[in-house]
Write an enzyme that holds these catalytic residues in place. Structure first.
Site, PDB file in Angstrom:
ATOM      1  N   GLY A  84       0.844  -1.205   0.000  1.00  0.00           N
ATOM      2  CA  GLY A  84       0.000   0.000   0.000  1.00  0.00           C
ATOM      3  C   GLY A  84       0.872   1.245   0.000  1.00  0.00           C
ATOM      4  O   GLY A  84       1.967   1.253  -0.559  1.00  0.00           O
ATOM      5  N   ARG A  85       0.373   2.281   0.673  1.00  0.00           N
ATOM      6  CA  ARG A  85       1.087   3.565   0.681  1.00  0.00           C
ATOM      7  C   ARG A  85       2.522   3.419   1.194  1.00  0.00           C
ATOM      8  O   ARG A  85       3.464   3.920   0.598  1.00  0.00           O
ATOM      9  CB  ARG A  85       0.380   4.549   1.606  1.00  0.00           C
ATOM     10  N   ILE A  86       2.669   2.741   2.335  1.00  0.00           N
ATOM     11  CA  ILE A  86       3.996   2.659   2.952  1.00  0.00           C
ATOM     12  C   ILE A  86       4.845   1.592   2.268  1.00  0.00           C
ATOM     13  O   ILE A  86       6.008   1.827   1.927  1.00  0.00           O
ATOM     14  CB  ILE A  86       3.871   2.421   4.472  1.00  0.00           C
ATOM     15  N   THR A 125       7.144  -2.424  10.873  1.00  0.00           N
ATOM     16  CA  THR A 125       6.845  -1.035  11.269  1.00  0.00           C
ATOM     17  C   THR A 125       5.333  -0.788  11.154  1.00  0.00           C
ATOM     18  O   THR A 125       4.914   0.357  11.059  1.00  0.00           O
ATOM     19  CB  THR A 125       7.597  -0.006  10.383  1.00  0.00           C
ATOM     20  N   SER A 126       4.537  -1.880  11.144  1.00  0.00           N
ATOM     21  CA  SER A 126       3.092  -1.687  10.957  1.00  0.00           C
ATOM     22  C   SER A 126       2.372  -1.697  12.315  1.00  0.00           C
ATOM     23  O   SER A 126       2.252  -0.644  12.945  1.00  0.00           O
ATOM     24  CB  SER A 126       2.529  -2.743  10.003  1.00  0.00           C
ATOM     25  N   ARG A 127       1.927  -2.854  12.755  1.00  0.00           N
ATOM     26  CA  ARG A 127       1.301  -2.973  14.067  1.00  0.00           C
ATOM     27  C   ARG A 127       1.813  -4.238  14.727  1.00  0.00           C
ATOM     28  O   ARG A 127       1.895  -5.301  14.084  1.00  0.00           O
ATOM     29  CB  ARG A 127      -0.222  -3.052  13.937  1.00  0.00           C
ATOM     30  N   GLU A 155       2.205  -1.813  23.983  1.00  0.00           N
ATOM     31  CA  GLU A 155       3.118  -0.666  23.930  1.00  0.00           C
ATOM     32  C   GLU A 155       2.836   0.310  25.061  1.00  0.00           C
ATOM     33  O   GLU A 155       1.661   0.556  25.353  1.00  0.00           O
ATOM     34  CB  GLU A 155       2.984   0.036  22.565  1.00  0.00           C
ATOM     35  N   HIS A 203       8.238   2.351  18.546  1.00  0.00           N
ATOM     36  CA  HIS A 203       7.107   2.808  17.721  1.00  0.00           C
ATOM     37  C   HIS A 203       7.294   4.282  17.344  1.00  0.00           C
ATOM     38  O   HIS A 203       6.484   5.143  17.708  1.00  0.00           O
ATOM     39  CB  HIS A 203       5.763   2.603  18.433  1.00  0.00           C
TER      40      HIS A 203
HETATM   41  C1  8YV Z   1       2.254   7.095  15.182  1.00  0.00           C
HETATM   42  C2  8YV Z   1       1.252   5.278  13.625  1.00  0.00           C
HETATM   43  O1  8YV Z   1       3.305   6.667  15.965  1.00  0.00           O
HETATM   44  O2  8YV Z   1       0.393   6.485  11.804  1.00  0.00           O
HETATM   45  C3  8YV Z   1       0.241   5.555  12.561  1.00  0.00           C
HETATM   46  O3  8YV Z   1      -0.743   4.802  12.481  1.00  0.00           O
HETATM   47  O4  8YV Z   1       1.242   4.262  14.205  1.00  0.00           O
HETATM   48  C4  8YV Z   1       2.311   6.283  13.937  1.00  0.00           C
HETATM   49  O5  8YV Z   1       2.556   7.135  12.891  1.00  0.00           O
HETATM   50  C5  8YV Z   1       1.058   7.145  16.030  1.00  0.00           C
HETATM   51  O6  8YV Z   1      -0.092   7.270  15.281  1.00  0.00           O
HETATM   52  C6  8YV Z   1       1.166   8.278  17.037  1.00  0.00           C
HETATM   53  O7  8YV Z   1       0.020   8.335  17.799  1.00  0.00           O
END
Ligand code: 8YV
Length: 320
Positions: free
Chosen positions: A149-151, A229-231, A260, A279
């Site tokens: 996707g985007r990332i 780097t997602s969830r 977290e 994160h």
């Molecule tokens: C942020 C993220 O750390 O964009 C997201 O969904 O997980 C991160 O960019 C987070 O949203 C900060 O609250």
């Protein structure tokens, strides 16, 4: 009385000059404690990672918009928001480049053993105590992208300077990216079995929760590195710990965790085969400012009676 806008303490980094653009039309309060403090009076909320669900919304009768400070909105129950006519917005696009940069920092950080090299230089090099921590080349490796996707596509774009083969698995076919970058679409099984570096860029949904577990690690190469780097909950951390201890895969580079902040007792933190960050893949001065501007613009639109520009996809047709 002006409508009340709450900024959750969980968002951090919302510059006052950005929230200040609301001051002619709203009263802005930066919360120090939890969200419930002034929620009964709030018209708009800038949301960090807190859970926004039916129970919470029942305490927020005046709320019209829940503006996520981030692209992921798995902490927001969109159905519950829609049922109460609360707009749910997020901050897509503005952070994709930053998260992709950090994904590469983790990939290279792991491959060149940055944390160990840093510690070695500070403590052991001058004494010639230990051997240099050798890393691994990128050349000839297969970079597998789970979720283009985007990332994921920004991660792909950044791979072009390296001599790597790229493949992806995504429910949606991406012919223009295939043509432009020569990335190959494969099934999940092939991605697991082939990737030297497997980087995860899917949102957290009931379908993706735990999608990287014991069975999946069992299919990966012993030399493979998992990057996330997602969830956090997309990966079963217990299974990952076992896979790393059993040398089923070589390592992991993680920015996100099941819980977290991740507890200091998390057994993953004891492993040398893991590189970790807190994160903060979007945590640059530039990107956090853009995220704040986007979230504030969503709130401003709502307060001015316009449709917020960045409604989450499930609310794209909503009109409250
Ligand atoms: C942020 C993220 O750390 O964009 C997201 O969904 O997980 C991160 O960019 C987070 O949203 C900060 O609250």
């Amino acid at each position: 009385m002006k409508p009340l806008v709450l900024i959750s303490s969980g968002t951090l980094n919302v510059p006052e000059d950005v929230s200040g653009t609301l001051k002619d039309i709203a009263e802005v309060v930066y919360l120090k404690g939890d969200l419930e403090e002034h929620i009964a009076e709030a018209s708009a909320l800038l949301v960090g990672g807190e859970r926004i669900d039916a129970e919470f919304l029942a305490k927020a009768p005046k709320l019209g918009v829940a503006a996520r400070f981030g692209v992921g909105y798995d902490n927001v129950d969109v159905e519950a928001c829609t049922a109460r006519k609360v707009y749910a917005t997020h901050t897509p696009d503005v952070l994709s480049g930053s998260v992709a940069d950090h994904t590469w920092a983790l990939i290279l950080g792991f491959m060149r053993r940055m944390p160990e090299a840093d510690a070695y230089t500070r403590t052991a090099w001058a004494k010639r105590e230990r051997r240099l921590p050798f890393g691994w080349d990128m050349e000839g490796k297969v970079l597998g992208i789970l979720g283009l996707g985007r990332i994921g596509s920004e991660v792909l774009k950044r791979s072009q300077g390296f001599d790597v083969e790229t493949m992806y698995h995504d429910l949606v076919e991406k012919p223009s990216l295939e043509e432009r970058y020569g990335v190959k679409r494969v099934d999940f099984d092939t991605l697991l079995r082939t990737s030297d570096i497997l980087t995860v860029h899917v949102p957290l949904t009931p379908l993706t929760r735990g999608m990287m577990g014991a069975e999946e690690f069992g299919k990966m190469k012993p030399s493979a590195v998992l990057v996330n780097t997602s969830r956090g909950p997309v990966i079963d951390e217990k299974a990952l710990t076992e896979a790393l201890k059993g040398k089923q895969i070589r390592g992991a580079a993680l920015d996100v965790f099941e819980k977290e902040p991740t507890p200091l007792e998390n057994p993953l933190l004891e492993l040398d085969s893991v590189v970790v960050t807190p994160h903060f893949a979007s945590a640059t001065w530039e990107t956090r400012r853009k995220m704040a501007e986007t979230a504030v613009a969503n709130i401003k639109a709502y307060l001015e009676g316009r449709r917020p520009p960045n409604l989450v996809p499930e609310q794209r047709d909503a009109e409250f």
